[in-house]
Design an enzyme around this catalytic site. Sequence first.
Site, PDB file in Angstrom:
ATOM      1  N   THR A 101      48.515 100.010  72.814  1.00  0.00           N
ATOM      2  CA  THR A 101      49.478 101.111  72.929  1.00  0.00           C
ATOM      3  C   THR A 101      50.690 100.701  73.764  1.00  0.00           C
ATOM      4  O   THR A 101      51.753 101.288  73.606  1.00  0.00           O
ATOM      5  CB  THR A 101      48.832 102.343  73.594  1.00  0.00           C
ATOM      6  OG1 THR A 101      48.158 101.894  74.771  1.00  0.00           O
ATOM      7  CG2 THR A 101      47.840 103.016  72.673  1.00  0.00           C
ATOM      8  N   ASP A 102      50.524  99.706  74.639  1.00  0.00           N
ATOM      9  CA  ASP A 102      51.615  99.429  75.592  1.00  0.00           C
ATOM     10  C   ASP A 102      52.892  98.987  74.890  1.00  0.00           C
ATOM     11  O   ASP A 102      53.981  99.446  75.218  1.00  0.00           O
ATOM     12  CB  ASP A 102      51.189  98.464  76.708  1.00  0.00           C
ATOM     13  CG  ASP A 102      50.673  97.119  76.244  1.00  0.00           C
ATOM     14  OD1 ASP A 102      50.538  96.896  75.015  1.00  0.00           O
ATOM     15  OD2 ASP A 102      50.389  96.263  77.122  1.00  0.00           O
ATOM     16  N   SER A 120      45.455  73.634  90.294  1.00  0.00           N
ATOM     17  CA  SER A 120      44.436  74.661  90.106  1.00  0.00           C
ATOM     18  C   SER A 120      43.061  74.029  90.060  1.00  0.00           C
ATOM     19  O   SER A 120      42.877  72.951  89.483  1.00  0.00           O
ATOM     20  CB  SER A 120      44.684  75.418  88.793  1.00  0.00           C
ATOM     21  OG  SER A 120      43.594  76.293  88.539  1.00  0.00           O
ATOM     22  N   GLY A 158      40.294  83.652  79.178  1.00  0.00           N
ATOM     23  CA  GLY A 158      40.176  83.828  77.738  1.00  0.00           C
ATOM     24  C   GLY A 158      39.115  84.839  77.346  1.00  0.00           C
ATOM     25  O   GLY A 158      38.688  84.884  76.195  1.00  0.00           O
ATOM     26  N   GLY A 207      39.469  88.172  77.698  1.00  0.00           N
ATOM     27  CA  GLY A 207      40.052  89.502  77.527  1.00  0.00           C
ATOM     28  C   GLY A 207      40.144  90.281  78.822  1.00  0.00           C
ATOM     29  O   GLY A 207      40.367  91.490  78.819  1.00  0.00           O
ATOM     30  N   LEU A 208      39.970  89.587  79.960  1.00  0.00           N
ATOM     31  CA  LEU A 208      40.019  90.251  81.263  1.00  0.00           C
ATOM     32  C   LEU A 208      41.324  89.940  81.985  1.00  0.00           C
ATOM     33  O   LEU A 208      41.489  90.236  83.157  1.00  0.00           O
ATOM     34  CB  LEU A 208      38.798  89.849  82.101  1.00  0.00           C
ATOM     35  CG  LEU A 208      37.459  90.146  81.405  1.00  0.00           C
ATOM     36  CD1 LEU A 208      36.282  89.655  82.246  1.00  0.00           C
ATOM     37  CD2 LEU A 208      37.301  91.641  81.108  1.00  0.00           C
ATOM     38  N   SER A 264      43.078  86.990  82.752  1.00  0.00           N
ATOM     39  CA  SER A 264      43.272  85.952  83.767  1.00  0.00           C
ATOM     40  C   SER A 264      44.722  85.479  83.767  1.00  0.00           C
ATOM     41  O   SER A 264      45.231  85.047  84.799  1.00  0.00           O
ATOM     42  CB  SER A 264      42.332  84.771  83.516  1.00  0.00           C
ATOM     43  OG  SER A 264      42.692  84.056  82.352  1.00  0.00           O
ATOM     44  N   GLU A 311      55.297  85.712  80.603  1.00  0.00           N
ATOM     45  CA  GLU A 311      54.312  85.505  79.530  1.00  0.00           C
ATOM     46  C   GLU A 311      54.979  85.590  78.151  1.00  0.00           C
ATOM     47  O   GLU A 311      54.686  84.791  77.262  1.00  0.00           O
ATOM     48  CB  GLU A 311      53.162  86.525  79.649  1.00  0.00           C
ATOM     49  CG  GLU A 311      52.055  86.272  78.632  1.00  0.00           C
ATOM     50  CD  GLU A 311      50.651  86.601  79.120  1.00  0.00           C
ATOM     51  OE1 GLU A 311      50.445  86.870  80.317  1.00  0.00           O
ATOM     52  OE2 GLU A 311      49.733  86.573  78.279  1.00  0.00           O
ATOM     53  N   ASP A 359      48.741  94.723  81.182  1.00  0.00           N
ATOM     54  CA  ASP A 359      47.943  93.800  81.998  1.00  0.00           C
ATOM     55  C   ASP A 359      48.586  93.553  83.356  1.00  0.00           C
ATOM     56  O   ASP A 359      47.918  93.553  84.394  1.00  0.00           O
ATOM     57  CB  ASP A 359      47.780  92.454  81.283  1.00  0.00           C
ATOM     58  CG  ASP A 359      47.032  92.573  79.971  1.00  0.00           C
ATOM     59  OD1 ASP A 359      46.410  93.623  79.726  1.00  0.00           O
ATOM     60  OD2 ASP A 359      47.075  91.601  79.188  1.00  0.00           O
TER      61      ASP A 359
HETATM   62  P1  ADP Z   1      43.005  86.088  79.303  1.00  0.00           P
HETATM   63  O1  ADP Z   1      44.289  86.520  79.922  1.00  0.00           O
HETATM   64  O2  ADP Z   1      42.368  87.160  78.496  1.00  0.00           O
HETATM   65  O3  ADP Z   1      42.042  85.501  80.282  1.00  0.00           O
HETATM   66  P2  ADP Z   1      44.750  84.187  78.055  1.00  0.00           P
HETATM   67  O4  ADP Z   1      44.588  83.267  76.906  1.00  0.00           O
HETATM   68  O5  ADP Z   1      45.862  85.159  78.028  1.00  0.00           O
HETATM   69  O6  ADP Z   1      43.352  84.922  78.280  1.00  0.00           O
HETATM   70  O7  ADP Z   1      44.916  83.340  79.376  1.00  0.00           O
HETATM   71  C1  ADP Z   1      43.998  82.288  79.679  1.00  0.00           C
HETATM   72  C2  ADP Z   1      44.786  81.064  80.089  1.00  0.00           C
HETATM   73  O8  ADP Z   1      45.441  81.307  81.357  1.00  0.00           O
HETATM   74  C3  ADP Z   1      43.935  79.849  80.347  1.00  0.00           C
HETATM   75  O9  ADP Z   1      43.692  79.149  79.146  1.00  0.00           O
HETATM   76  C4  ADP Z   1      44.796  79.052  81.287  1.00  0.00           C
HETATM   77  O10 ADP Z   1      45.830  78.373  80.588  1.00  0.00           O
HETATM   78  C5  ADP Z   1      45.462  80.121  82.123  1.00  0.00           C
HETATM   79  N1  ADP Z   1      44.764  80.400  83.380  1.00  0.00           N
HETATM   80  C6  ADP Z   1      44.189  81.561  83.756  1.00  0.00           C
HETATM   81  N2  ADP Z   1      43.677  81.465  85.019  1.00  0.00           N
HETATM   82  C7  ADP Z   1      43.946  80.210  85.450  1.00  0.00           C
HETATM   83  C8  ADP Z   1      43.706  79.492  86.679  1.00  0.00           C
HETATM   84  N3  ADP Z   1      43.081  80.042  87.706  1.00  0.00           N
HETATM   85  N4  ADP Z   1      44.138  78.203  86.727  1.00  0.00           N
HETATM   86  C9  ADP Z   1      44.776  77.636  85.702  1.00  0.00           C
HETATM   87  N5  ADP Z   1      45.035  78.256  84.548  1.00  0.00           N
HETATM   88  C10 ADP Z   1      44.633  79.523  84.403  1.00  0.00           C
HETATM   89 MG    MG Z   2      46.045  87.040  78.858  1.00  0.00          MG
END
Ligand code: ADP
Ligand code: MG
Length: 382
Positions: free
Chosen positions: A35-36, A67, A122, A124-125, A127, A160, A172
């Site tokens: 929806t966003d 990282s 990856g 769906g939370l 990250s 992003e 998000d």
């Molecule tokens: P989601 O946001 O659902 O977790 P995304 O595909 O949007 O999935 O984002 C995941 C990607 O973000 C990872 O593949 C990586 O490239 C990056 N990422 C997330 N957290 C970290 C971290 N702590 N260190 C390095 N890369 C990260």
């Molecule tokens: Mg993401």
Amino acid sequence: MTGEAEAGAFRQVFGDPPAGVWAAPGRINLIGEHTDYNDGFALPMALPHTTRVAARRRADGRLRLHSTRGDGRVTDLAVADLASGTGMDWARYPAGVVWALREAGHHVGGADLHFDSDVPAGAGLSSSAALECAVALAYDELYGLGLPGPELARIAQRAENAFAGVPCGIMDQMASVCCTEGAALHLDSRTLARRQVPFDPEGRGLALLVVDTRVTHDLGDGAYAALRAGCEQAAALLGLTALRDLAAHELASALAELPPELVPLVRHVVTEDERVAEAVGHLEAGRVGALGPVLTAGHASLRDDYRVSCPEADLVVDTALAAGALGARMTGGGFGGSVIVLVPAAAADPVAAAVHAAFAAAGHRQPGVLPAAPAPGARRIA
Ligand code: ADP
Ligand code: MG
């Protein structure tokens, strides 16, 4: 979470101590999916899982990134040369934030950044938003910008969209920055108006489980962009700024005007905005259990109309409901990722066990089950 471990790791990588440590959470969205980017409504909450960044300014215009989830190497970039994340690995998310700050006219330079995280990637939370928002908050303080939370979220989203190349909406990043402990965030994606809606499942004898299907989505692929384009096309055909402007009572007549392939998309978005309002009404009246059927209806809409679920997510939902859950739905963009399940506390273990058994029987990888309670948004921790 004191930031001590992150500060120690920073010192090992970069030599000196950091100026500070900041944390930004992952999120689940209770209801209001896809929806966003239609200017609509959502109801996310922050997870206790965070990405932390230990950070220090640099005077030489270099951006150095490390990282615990990387390959051990330090990525070293010139801030002035940042233009696109094409060809970059994970570094495109943090580098994108620095790029977006400069694009917005803020005078920011280099920094050393070390990341650690317990947000599953990856799944769906979100990250990616946690990573971006941690950087946005750290830079805000390191460079004395004093930007309000929604502006930091906009910068992170721009990173992003335009730098990392993922056409996500604002939910998000707003969740990661603006959520508060003990509440879900009722968000208007058009105005960024927001309200904290108290949400305490435990206090009502309930539990919220997050089931990571371990099917990794890739929102960077064309599917998400195609859905978004379909919604924009439908809004244009209806003469609307966005699908948020289509009221529920106008839905039937609007659907009759649209080409058949756009009908289910519009039906999902309009009914999903209604479900957000319904969910907020239940929570505000203290009817936490009544959220269950709203979640399940949202899942059916994502599965049948928006078509972004997957067999593993459907299996979690069906199994959990059969084992006594009050409601369940996939959360996040879809094509894999996680499912949220609202259960009576006493049924949490049997429901989790039933899901594990169903995955084993279907030959799927075992899912991850995380407990979830509404946690604080992005903040400085050291
Ligand atoms: P989601 O946001 O659902 O977790 P995304 O595909 O949007 O999935 O984002 C995941 C990607 O973000 C990872 O593949 C990586 O490239 C990056 N990422 C997330 N957290 C970290 C971290 N702590 N260190 C390095 N890369 C990260
Ligand atoms: Mg993401």
